[in-house]
Design an enzyme around this catalytic site. Structure first.
Site, short mmCIF file in Angstrom:
data_model
loop_
_atom_site.label_atom_id
_atom_site.label_comp_id
_atom_site.label_asym_id
_atom_site.label_seq_id
_atom_site.Cartn_x
_atom_site.Cartn_y
_atom_site.Cartn_z
N THR A 22 24.67 10.56 54.13
CA THR A 22 25.26 11.69 53.41
C THR A 22 24.50 11.96 52.13
O THR A 22 23.82 11.08 51.59
CB THR A 22 26.75 11.45 53.07
OG1 THR A 22 26.87 10.42 52.10
CG2 THR A 22 27.56 11.14 54.31
N SER B 253 25.02 3.40 48.00
CA SER B 253 24.62 4.70 48.57
C SER B 253 25.65 5.77 48.22
O SER B 253 26.78 5.47 47.81
CB SER B 253 24.48 4.60 50.09
OG SER B 253 25.75 4.38 50.67
N HIS B 254 25.27 7.01 48.39
CA HIS B 254 26.16 8.14 48.12
C HIS B 254 27.47 7.98 48.88
O HIS B 254 28.55 8.14 48.32
CB HIS B 254 25.47 9.46 48.50
CG HIS B 254 26.36 10.65 48.35
ND1 HIS B 254 27.08 11.17 49.41
CD2 HIS B 254 26.66 11.39 47.27
CE1 HIS B 254 27.79 12.19 48.96
NE2 HIS B 254 27.54 12.35 47.67
N SER B 255 27.39 7.66 50.16
CA SER B 255 28.59 7.53 50.99
C SER B 255 29.55 6.50 50.42
O SER B 255 30.76 6.73 50.35
CB SER B 255 28.22 7.10 52.41
OG SER B 255 27.32 8.00 53.00
#
Length: 80
Positions: free
Chosen positions: A12, A35-37
């Site tokens: 994502t 991470s972004h997710s």
């Protein structure tokens, strides 16, 4: 994407953020704790399992899956 769906994606980016508000969980092929997710899922209080390597290949639209973010497991329906 409908409210309550599990968001399944290769990875994502910030463009996915509106979908997190509707998702009941997030599963990605790539990603980790920073991470972004992972960060956005924590903000929304939804379970996430990241870095599966094959979620998008194994999970089909409409499959009912169980996402256990505490154990890092995604339970798929039995093949029939």
């Amino acid at each position: 994407m409908r409210p309550g769906d599990v968001l399944v994606a290769p990875i994502t980016t910030p463009a996915y953020t509106p979908f997190f508000a509707m998702a009941s969980a997030v599963v990605t092929d790539v990603g980790g704790p920073l991470s972004h997710s992972s960060i956005v899922a924590r903000e929304y209080g939804i379970p996430a399992v990241l870095g599966t390597g094959s979620a998008t290949a194994r999970i089909r639209s409409g499959d009912q899956v169980t996402v256990d973010g505490d154990r890092g497991r995604v339970l798929l329906p039995k093949a029939g």
